[in-house]
Write a protein that holds these residues in place. Structure first.
Motif, PDB file in Angstrom:
ATOM      1  N   ARG A  59      19.807   8.966  -2.600  1.00 46.87           N
ATOM      2  CA  ARG A  59      18.344   8.794  -3.295  1.00 46.87           C
ATOM      3  C   ARG A  59      17.781   9.542  -4.305  1.00 46.87           C
ATOM      4  O   ARG A  59      17.812  10.706  -4.067  1.00 46.87           O
ATOM      5  N   ASN A  63      11.982   9.777  -5.490  1.00 38.72           N
ATOM      6  CA  ASN A  63      11.557   8.295  -4.732  1.00 38.72           C
ATOM      7  C   ASN A  63      10.959   8.613  -3.427  1.00 38.72           C
ATOM      8  O   ASN A  63      11.835   8.673  -2.518  1.00 38.72           O
ATOM      9  N   LEU A  65       9.416   8.479   0.659  1.00 39.78           N
ATOM     10  CA  LEU A  65       9.803   7.715   1.597  1.00 39.78           C
ATOM     11  C   LEU A  65       8.650   7.057   2.203  1.00 39.78           C
ATOM     12  O   LEU A  65       7.173   7.562   2.260  1.00 39.78           O
ATOM     13  N   VAL A 100      -0.372   2.637   0.530  1.00 37.50           N
ATOM     14  CA  VAL A 100      -0.251   4.077  -0.026  1.00 37.50           C
ATOM     15  C   VAL A 100      -1.642   4.402  -0.216  1.00 37.50           C
ATOM     16  O   VAL A 100      -2.649   3.881  -0.340  1.00 37.50           O
ATOM     17  N   LEU A 115       4.257  13.679  -4.755  1.00 37.63           N
ATOM     18  CA  LEU A 115       2.985  12.944  -4.910  1.00 37.63           C
ATOM     19  C   LEU A 115       1.721  13.415  -3.950  1.00 37.63           C
ATOM     20  O   LEU A 115       1.981  14.032  -2.720  1.00 37.63           O
ATOM     21  N   THR A 117       0.104  11.327  -2.570  1.00 34.64           N
ATOM     22  CA  THR A 117      -0.213  10.202  -1.840  1.00 34.64           C
ATOM     23  C   THR A 117       1.026   9.860  -0.967  1.00 34.64           C
ATOM     24  O   THR A 117       2.083  10.537  -1.204  1.00 34.64           O
ATOM     25  N   VAL A 118       0.737   9.052   0.152  1.00 34.08           N
ATOM     26  CA  VAL A 118       1.790   8.824   1.083  1.00 34.08           C
ATOM     27  C   VAL A 118       1.897   7.329   1.702  1.00 34.08           C
ATOM     28  O   VAL A 118       0.811   6.703   1.687  1.00 34.08           O
ATOM     29  N   ALA A 119       3.052   6.735   1.395  1.00 34.98           N
ATOM     30  CA  ALA A 119       3.028   5.511   1.786  1.00 34.98           C
ATOM     31  C   ALA A 119       3.270   5.263   3.589  1.00 34.98           C
ATOM     32  O   ALA A 119       4.174   5.963   4.008  1.00 34.98           O
ATOM     33  N   ALA A 141      11.277   7.050   6.948  1.00 31.13           N
ATOM     34  CA  ALA A 141      12.709   6.130   6.798  1.00 31.13           C
ATOM     35  C   ALA A 141      12.618   5.040   5.466  1.00 31.13           C
ATOM     36  O   ALA A 141      11.550   4.350   5.598  1.00 31.13           O
ATOM     37  N   PRO A 142      13.351   5.356   4.495  1.00 27.72           N
ATOM     38  CA  PRO A 142      13.653   4.399   3.622  1.00 27.72           C
ATOM     39  C   PRO A 142      14.590   2.981   4.313  1.00 27.72           C
ATOM     40  O   PRO A 142      15.037   3.644   5.398  1.00 27.72           O
ATOM     41  N   SER A 143      15.071   2.182   3.401  1.00 26.08           N
ATOM     42  CA  SER A 143      16.054   1.202   4.050  1.00 26.08           C
ATOM     43  C   SER A 143      17.328   1.964   4.226  1.00 26.08           C
ATOM     44  O   SER A 143      17.814   2.820   3.282  1.00 26.08           O
ATOM     45  N   VAL A 183       4.147  -3.570  -0.239  1.00 23.72           N
ATOM     46  CA  VAL A 183       3.521  -2.383  -0.411  1.00 23.72           C
ATOM     47  C   VAL A 183       2.221  -2.638  -1.402  1.00 23.72           C
ATOM     48  O   VAL A 183       2.530  -2.966  -2.331  1.00 23.72           O
ATOM     49  N   LEU A 194       2.606  -3.013  -5.058  1.00 21.94           N
ATOM     50  CA  LEU A 194       3.671  -2.393  -5.724  1.00 21.94           C
ATOM     51  C   LEU A 194       5.011  -2.979  -5.274  1.00 21.94           C
ATOM     52  O   LEU A 194       5.916  -3.045  -5.877  1.00 21.94           O
ATOM     53  N   ARG A 195       4.891  -3.670  -4.378  1.00 25.34           N
ATOM     54  CA  ARG A 195       6.345  -4.595  -3.873  1.00 25.34           C
ATOM     55  C   ARG A 195       5.667  -5.518  -2.997  1.00 25.34           C
ATOM     56  O   ARG A 195       5.082  -5.436  -2.073  1.00 25.34           O
ATOM     57  N   SER A 229       5.270   3.264  -9.667  1.00 26.07           N
ATOM     58  CA  SER A 229       5.599   3.642  -8.337  1.00 26.07           C
ATOM     59  C   SER A 229       6.800   4.004  -8.660  1.00 26.07           C
ATOM     60  O   SER A 229       7.834   3.519  -9.277  1.00 26.07           O
ATOM     61  N   PRO A 230       7.218   5.308  -8.137  1.00 22.24           N
ATOM     62  CA  PRO A 230       8.720   6.104  -8.590  1.00 22.24           C
ATOM     63  C   PRO A 230       9.647   5.136  -8.400  1.00 22.24           C
ATOM     64  O   PRO A 230      10.785   4.974  -9.178  1.00 22.24           O
TER      65      PRO A 230
HETATM   66  P1  AMP Z   1      12.203   1.955   0.726  1.00 18.38           P
HETATM   67  O1  AMP Z   1      12.159   3.325   1.049  1.00 18.38           O
HETATM   68  O2  AMP Z   1      13.564   1.536   0.181  1.00 18.38           O
HETATM   69  O3  AMP Z   1      11.496   0.931   1.690  1.00 18.38           O
HETATM   70  O4  AMP Z   1      11.336   1.958  -0.663  1.00 18.38           O
HETATM   71  C1  AMP Z   1       9.853   2.228  -0.507  1.00 18.38           C
HETATM   72  C2  AMP Z   1       9.268   2.060  -1.788  1.00 18.38           C
HETATM   73  O5  AMP Z   1       7.967   2.494  -1.551  1.00 18.38           O
HETATM   74  C3  AMP Z   1       9.825   2.594  -3.088  1.00 18.38           C
HETATM   75  O6  AMP Z   1       9.785   1.766  -3.944  1.00 18.38           O
HETATM   76  C4  AMP Z   1       8.835   3.873  -3.236  1.00 18.38           C
HETATM   77  O7  AMP Z   1       8.839   4.275  -4.663  1.00 18.38           O
HETATM   78  C5  AMP Z   1       7.649   3.369  -2.726  1.00 18.38           C
HETATM   79  N1  AMP Z   1       6.582   4.486  -2.290  1.00 18.38           N
HETATM   80  C6  AMP Z   1       6.752   5.126  -1.257  1.00 18.38           C
HETATM   81  N2  AMP Z   1       5.886   6.476  -1.335  1.00 18.38           N
HETATM   82  C7  AMP Z   1       4.985   5.947  -2.370  1.00 18.38           C
HETATM   83  C8  AMP Z   1       3.756   6.577  -2.896  1.00 18.38           C
HETATM   84  N3  AMP Z   1       3.409   7.454  -2.487  1.00 18.38           N
HETATM   85  N4  AMP Z   1       3.544   5.985  -4.025  1.00 18.38           N
HETATM   86  C9  AMP Z   1       3.851   4.904  -4.484  1.00 18.38           C
HETATM   87  N5  AMP Z   1       4.962   4.464  -4.273  1.00 18.38           N
HETATM   88  C10 AMP Z   1       5.564   4.807  -3.044  1.00 18.38           C
END
Ligand code: AMP
Ligand code: MG
Length: 336
Positions: A59, A63, A65, A100, A115, A117-119, A141-143, A183, A194-195, A229-230
């Motif tokens: 990854r 980008n 998490l 976020v 960043l 910020t945190v998701a 965790a991402p996918s 998101v 964002l998503r 968003s990255p």
């Molecule tokens: P995934 O980990 O595959 O579920 O993807 C997570 C998504 O959330 C990605 O598109 C990231 O760019 C987005 N994301 C995670 N943290 C942030 C953040 N702090 N600001 C904007 N987007 C975020």
């Protein structure tokens, strides 16, 4: 060696999750189920472990998490949540909504990709929740797929991408939604989608006044300059074969003439129109289409003698808005 531990998706036993918890505590990554897709997780407070996620997934380091929590207590530890949104989070959590927020200092730059910020999300899957609770800290965790590939919605997919590369996979069967979380960026005013995901956009616009639905969630790219968003600047969800998304179904016969060696992904209602198609689900139950999407993409890419994956487009309503978002990002060609 990768060990697979099978657990009860509704009522996992503590002893079945013990090994995963010990590995996480020891700075390892573990693959676990959520109600959206499988996740590749690490203890959010272990920077080295979080780095491993990026290495394993290949990854891009910019980008960030998503951090998975089990309680509001954990939320307040890692993020500054504005009071005016708390009642909304209480309503949607646990569930497939990621927000976020401004981060707190305890969250490492590795997790947020530098960043401020945190998701954050509180998953509804009993296995994910119990794992976080037993660990006693949030899980980043991402996918659980190699970056750019369709997300993993079953352990079969997880192993396609990570066999031999992670120590432990928790198997709770296919994930209920089969599509990544919705998101919403709450650091912007008004909030920005964002998503799109399982929490439907029609519901979101009612809840988040003035919600912005940017072009990039509808289009393959749809932004210029700095990405909002990255994650949106990368190719996503893509199978190893070229994917043609046919949004104007009247053009399907022409597309199939131009791409003779193709497998069609369609809805049950249209399956009689094509030769041996892969059926995604029924228009009567759009959630079934979302649930099968990534499984069908992975199945299609393995079909010998088929060079192209041709997918029927959908009207962007409800969960199918999210399905179209994934398909457009995955597509090599869009026919309108
Ligand atoms: P995934 O980990 O595959 O579920 O993807 C997570 C998504 O959330 C990605 O598109 C990231 O760019 C987005 N994301 C995670 N943290 C942030 C953040 N702090 N600001 C904007 N987007 C975020
Ligand atoms: Mg992903």
């Amino acid at each position: 060696m990768t060990r697979v531990v099978r657990v009860d998706p509704l009522d996992p036993r503590e002893e079945d999750l013990r090994e995963a918890v010990d590995l996480l505590k020891g700075g390892e990554v573990v693959i676990f189920p959520t109600e959206t897709v499988y996740g590749l997780g690490a203890d959010v407070f272990n920077e080295r472990a979080c780095r491993k996620i990026f290495e394993l997934k290949k990854r891009p380091l910019d980008n960030p998490l998503i951090v998975h929590i089990d309680s509001f207590e954990q939320l307040f530890k890692i993020a500054k949540a504005q009071d005016r949104y708390l009642h909304i989070l209480e309503r949607f959590w646990p569930g497939p909504l990621t927000v976020v927020l401004e981060k707190k200092d305890v969250v490492s730059d590795v997790v947020t990709a530098g960043l401020e910020t945190v998701a954050v999300r509180m998953p509804a899957h009993p296995v994910a929740l119990k794992l976080i609770r037993l660990l006693g800290s949030p899980i980043a965790a991402p996918s659980a797929n190699v970056s750019g590939r369709p997300s993993a919605t079953s352990v079969e997919h997880v192993l396609e991408d990570f066999m031999g590369k992670v120590k432990l996979v928790i198997d709770a069967g296919p994930t209920p939604f089969g599509l990544e979380s919705t998101v919403v960026d709450l650091t912007k005013s008004p909030p920005v989608l964002l998503r799109p995901g399982p929490v439907e956009v029609e519901k979101l616009v009612e809840i988040f006044e003035g919600l912005i639905v940017p072009d990039f969630v509808r289009e393959k790219k749809g932004f210029s300059g700095v990405p909002p968003s990255p994650g949106v600047k990368y190719r996503h969800y893509a199978p190893s074969k070229p994917l043609v998304l046919v949004e104007d179904l009247n053009k399907m016969p022409q597309v199939l003439r131009e791409h003779p060696n193709s497998v069609v992904l369609c809805v049950k209602e249209h399956s009689h129109l094509y030769e041996e198609p892969l059926v995604l689900g029924s228009l009567e139950n759009p959630y079934s289409i979302a649930q099968n999407l990534f499984r069908a993409l992975r199945e299609a890419e393995k079909m010998v003698g088929k060079e192209w994956i041709v997918v029927e487009g959908f009207e962007e309503k409800g969960i199918l808005f999210a399905v179209m978002n994934r398909l457009r990002k995955a597509a090599t060609e869009i026919v309108r």
